[in-house]
Design a protein around this motif. Sequence first.
Motif, short mmCIF file in Angstrom:
data_model
loop_
_atom_site.label_atom_id
_atom_site.label_comp_id
_atom_site.label_asym_id
_atom_site.label_seq_id
_atom_site.Cartn_x
_atom_site.Cartn_y
_atom_site.Cartn_z
N GLU A 61 46.84 -23.29 -8.15
CA GLU A 61 46.73 -24.35 -7.12
C GLU A 61 47.23 -25.66 -7.73
N ASP A 62 48.16 -26.32 -7.06
CA ASP A 62 48.73 -27.55 -7.64
C ASP A 62 47.92 -28.79 -7.28
N ASP B 247 47.63 -20.31 -4.13
CA ASP B 247 48.14 -21.28 -3.16
C ASP B 247 49.56 -20.82 -2.79
N LYS C 41 42.33 -23.11 3.64
CA LYS C 41 41.87 -24.33 2.98
C LYS C 41 41.64 -25.40 4.04
N HIS D 84 52.04 -23.13 -1.17
CA HIS D 84 52.94 -24.26 -1.42
C HIS D 84 52.69 -24.79 -2.82
N LEU D 85 53.65 -24.54 -3.69
CA LEU D 85 53.53 -24.91 -5.10
C LEU D 85 54.84 -25.54 -5.55
MN MN Z 1 49.81 -26.61 -2.90
#
Ligand code: MN
Length: 128
Positions: A10-11, A54, A106, A56-57
């Motif tokens: 997770e970013d 996640d 999320k 979107h990274l």
């Molecule tokens: Mn993300």
Amino acid sequence: MANELILVVEDNDKNRKLARDVLAHQGYQVLEAESGEQGLQLAGERRPALILMDIHLPGIDGIETLRRLRGDAATRAIPVLAVTASAMTHDRQKILAAGFDGYQSKPISVRPFLAAVREALDRRASGA
Ligand code: MN
């Protein structure tokens, strides 16, 4: 038993820390990665029992990271749950079609999140 090793990819710092704290509070051991590349490296080195991903990274996204995990004999069998804010139906379908073992939205909701984690770990343990 809740001491399995779980990798959180997770970013977003806030989201990653929340997942880590919720899991650690249950007794799980938690590894953290801020990118798909870092996640791949940690997964190969530490062989976690479960990966929370996640989508979107930065760099490669969660779907590509999953593809690479599945392409490597060392990490192929590790269950991977997608954790993403993408609530759109087509995104959800795309995520499940990519081969994730499940999906949590999320921001995480603690009880369903922990239930999904436990279920994925137990499914793995039973070889189902
Ligand atoms: Mn993300």
